[in-house]
Design a protein around this motif. Structure first.
Motif, mmCIF file in Angstrom:
data_model
loop_
_atom_site.group_PDB
_atom_site.id
_atom_site.type_symbol
_atom_site.label_atom_id
_atom_site.label_comp_id
_atom_site.label_asym_id
_atom_site.label_seq_id
_atom_site.Cartn_x
_atom_site.Cartn_y
_atom_site.Cartn_z
ATOM 1 N N GLU A 176 -7.868 28.597 39.925
ATOM 2 C CA GLU A 176 -7.266 28.887 38.567
ATOM 3 C C GLU A 176 -7.936 28.023 37.428
ATOM 4 O O GLU A 176 -8.197 28.419 36.260
ATOM 5 N N ILE A 177 -8.250 26.638 37.675
ATOM 6 C CA ILE A 177 -8.996 25.850 36.647
ATOM 7 C C ILE A 177 -10.190 26.683 36.265
ATOM 8 O O ILE A 177 -10.587 26.410 35.128
ATOM 9 N N ILE A 178 -11.005 27.038 37.455
ATOM 10 C CA ILE A 178 -12.266 27.655 37.085
ATOM 11 C C ILE A 178 -12.009 28.863 36.103
ATOM 12 O O ILE A 178 -12.938 29.039 35.063
ATOM 13 N N SER A 179 -11.276 29.745 36.362
ATOM 14 C CA SER A 179 -10.954 30.904 35.697
ATOM 15 C C SER A 179 -10.604 30.352 33.978
ATOM 16 O O SER A 179 -11.015 31.127 33.386
ATOM 17 N N LEU A 180 -9.594 29.503 34.045
ATOM 18 C CA LEU A 180 -9.236 28.997 32.541
ATOM 19 C C LEU A 180 -10.416 28.339 31.975
ATOM 20 O O LEU A 180 -10.698 28.722 30.825
ATOM 21 N N LEU A 181 -11.315 27.729 32.484
ATOM 22 C CA LEU A 181 -12.470 27.271 31.983
ATOM 23 C C LEU A 181 -13.376 28.196 31.283
ATOM 24 O O LEU A 181 -14.048 28.341 30.376
ATOM 25 N N ASN A 182 -13.708 29.370 32.201
ATOM 26 C CA ASN A 182 -14.635 30.387 32.004
ATOM 27 C C ASN A 182 -13.924 30.973 30.669
ATOM 28 O O ASN A 182 -14.843 31.993 29.890
ATOM 29 N N SER A 183 -12.706 31.196 30.415
ATOM 30 C CA SER A 183 -11.891 31.954 29.257
ATOM 31 C C SER A 183 -11.937 31.003 28.195
ATOM 32 O O SER A 183 -12.447 31.626 27.109
ATOM 33 N N LEU A 240 -11.367 22.514 28.606
ATOM 34 C CA LEU A 240 -9.875 22.245 28.996
ATOM 35 C C LEU A 240 -9.344 20.695 28.920
ATOM 36 O O LEU A 240 -10.254 19.742 28.812
ATOM 37 N N LYS A 241 -8.197 20.599 28.940
ATOM 38 C CA LYS A 241 -7.795 19.285 28.668
ATOM 39 C C LYS A 241 -6.763 18.672 29.802
ATOM 40 O O LYS A 241 -5.963 19.753 30.323
ATOM 41 N N VAL A 242 -6.904 17.682 30.093
ATOM 42 C CA VAL A 242 -6.152 16.968 31.247
ATOM 43 C C VAL A 242 -4.613 17.110 31.188
ATOM 44 O O VAL A 242 -3.745 17.639 32.211
ATOM 45 N N LYS A 243 -4.145 16.835 30.079
ATOM 46 C CA LYS A 243 -2.555 16.719 29.725
ATOM 47 C C LYS A 243 -2.099 18.273 29.689
ATOM 48 O O LYS A 243 -1.158 18.526 30.258
ATOM 49 N N GLU A 244 -2.909 19.225 29.205
ATOM 50 C CA GLU A 244 -2.493 20.612 29.183
ATOM 51 C C GLU A 244 -2.247 21.249 30.572
ATOM 52 O O GLU A 244 -1.627 21.949 30.895
ATOM 53 N N LEU A 245 -3.489 20.929 31.326
ATOM 54 C CA LEU A 245 -3.515 21.553 32.808
ATOM 55 C C LEU A 245 -2.483 20.396 33.853
ATOM 56 O O LEU A 245 -1.757 21.462 34.543
ATOM 57 N N SER A 246 -2.182 19.520 33.501
ATOM 58 C CA SER A 246 -0.940 18.840 34.171
ATOM 59 C C SER A 246 0.244 19.472 33.938
ATOM 60 O O SER A 246 1.045 19.658 34.871
ATOM 61 N N GLY A 267 -10.783 13.008 28.581
ATOM 62 C CA GLY A 267 -9.595 13.747 28.558
ATOM 63 C C GLY A 267 -9.585 15.164 28.806
ATOM 64 O O GLY A 267 -8.722 16.058 28.848
ATOM 65 N N GLY A 268 -10.792 15.478 29.554
ATOM 66 C CA GLY A 268 -10.676 17.033 30.091
ATOM 67 C C GLY A 268 -11.997 17.310 30.604
ATOM 68 O O GLY A 268 -12.799 16.502 31.385
ATOM 69 N N ALA A 269 -12.443 18.538 30.369
ATOM 70 C CA ALA A 269 -13.686 19.112 30.963
ATOM 71 C C ALA A 269 -14.202 20.200 29.836
ATOM 72 O O ALA A 269 -13.472 20.892 29.540
ATOM 73 N N VAL A 270 -15.457 20.614 30.218
ATOM 74 C CA VAL A 270 -16.423 21.764 29.558
ATOM 75 C C VAL A 270 -17.008 22.321 30.545
ATOM 76 O O VAL A 270 -17.311 21.961 31.356
ATOM 77 N N GLN A 271 -17.554 23.670 30.017
ATOM 78 C CA GLN A 271 -18.435 24.604 30.848
ATOM 79 C C GLN A 271 -19.726 23.707 30.850
ATOM 80 O O GLN A 271 -20.335 22.969 29.888
#
Length: 253
Positions: free
Chosen positions: A9-16, A20-26, A54-58
Motif C-alpha cells: 500500500e505504501i508503494i501504491s500511495l507513493l505512485n499516486s 510520502l511523509k513518515v509521520k503521515e504514514l505512521s 522525514g519521508g520518501a519520494v519516487q
C-alpha cells in the motif's frame, strides 16, 4: 494488516502522490514512526523509492537525450493535441516565440495553414523553413551559434536578440518537470540559458509538453514552475500534481 500488505500500500500511495511523509504514514497505518522508517528502508533496498529526510519520494527516470531528428517521430499524436491547443490561444497581431521543440514544429505547421496574422520569432531551423513562404506571418530568426543536435540557435548571440523583444506569448519545450521540487529541465546548457531568456522576455510563458514528462528529468534546470503561466498538455496528470500546479497558480490547458 500484515507487513507485506503495508509495504504494497505504501508503494501504491507513493505512485499516486509522488512523495510520502513518515509521520503521515505512521498515523495512517497506526504503527510507530520507527516501523515506517524500516518499511521505507526495505522499499528503498528493493528499488521502489528514495528515502528523504522525514519521508520518501519516487525514483524519477532520466529522459533520453535524443537529438531533434529522432524526437520528431516520438509521441506524435500527443504532440499534435498540444499543438492544436496552443494554436487556439494565438491571436491576430501577436508576437510569439516558438522555442526549440518538436511540438512547436507541429504548431508552426498549423500556423502555416491558417490565416492568422502574427509575428513569429524563433531559433528553430525547421520552423523557419515552414513559415518562410507565408505572407500572413512575419518571421524573425534569432541567429546565433547553430546547435547541430537541436537544429537551432542557442547562446549569447541568440539571447542578445531575444532580450530586445517583449513577446506576447512564448511556447517553451522541456525534457521534464518535477512538480514536487518545481524544477523544469533540459539537457543542453546553452539551450537552457536561452529558454530562460525567452521566458524573461515574455508577457506570458507556456510550457508545451506531454503528460509523461512529469515523471522524467533532464540534467539542467532552466526554470521553475513559478516562472511560467500555463502548461499545455495532452492529458491531465494525477490529482497530486494538479493540486501542486493549482497552488503555484499555474493553469493547465
Amino acid at each position: 494488516m500484515f507487513a507485506e500488505e503495508r509495504l504494497s500500500e505504501i508503494i501504491s500511495l507513493l505512485n499516486s502522490a509522488g512523495k510520502l511523509k513518515v509521520k503521515e504514514l505512521s498515523s495512517r497505518f497506526s504503527v510507530t514512526e520507527d516501523c515506517i522508517r524500516k518499511d521505507l528502508k526495505i522499499l528503498e533496498n528493493q528499488g521502489h523509492l528514495k528515502r528523504t529526510y522525514g519521508g520518501a519520494v519516487q525514483i524519477r527516470e532520466s529522459a533520453n537525450n535524443y537529438d531533434i531528428r529522432s524526437r520528431k517521430e516520438i509521441n506524435v499524436p500527443s504532440k499534435t493535441i498540444i499543438a492544436e491547443k496552443a494554436f487556439g490561444i494565438i491571436l491576430d497581431r501577436e508576437t510569439i516565440f516558438l522555442d526549440l521543440s518538436t511540438t512547436n514544429i507541429l504548431l508552426a505547421k498549423l500556423l502555416a495553414g491558417s490565416a492568422k496574422k502574427v509575428t513569429v520569432v524563433t531559433n528553430t531551423l525547421e520552423i523557419l523553413n515552414i513559415l518562410c513562404s507565408q505572407n500572413n506571418i512575419t518571421v524573425v530568426a534569432t541567429g546565433g551559434i547553430l546547435n547541430k543536435n537541436l537544429l537551432g540557435f542557442t547562446g549569447a548571440a541568440t539571447i542578445e536578440l531575444i532580450s530586445r523583444y517583449k513577446f506576447d506569448k512564448s511556447f517553451i519545450g522541456s525534457c521534464g518537470v518535477d512538480a514536487f521540487d518545481k524544477n523544469i529541465t533540459t539537457f543542453d546548457i546553452d539551450d537552457g540559458i536561452t529558454k530562460k531568456a525567452i521566458i524573461e522576455a515574455s508577457k506570458k510563458s507556456y510550457l508545451v509538453m506531454e503528460n509523461n514528462k512529469f515523471h522524467f528529468d533532464g540534467n539542467y534546470k532552466f526554470a521553475t514552475l513559478d516562472d511560467i503561466d500555463c502548461i499545455i498538455i495532452d492529458e491531465l496528470p494525477d490529482s497530486e500534481i494538479i493540486k501542486i500546479l493549482e497552488d503555484s497558480n499555474i493553469k493547465l490547458l
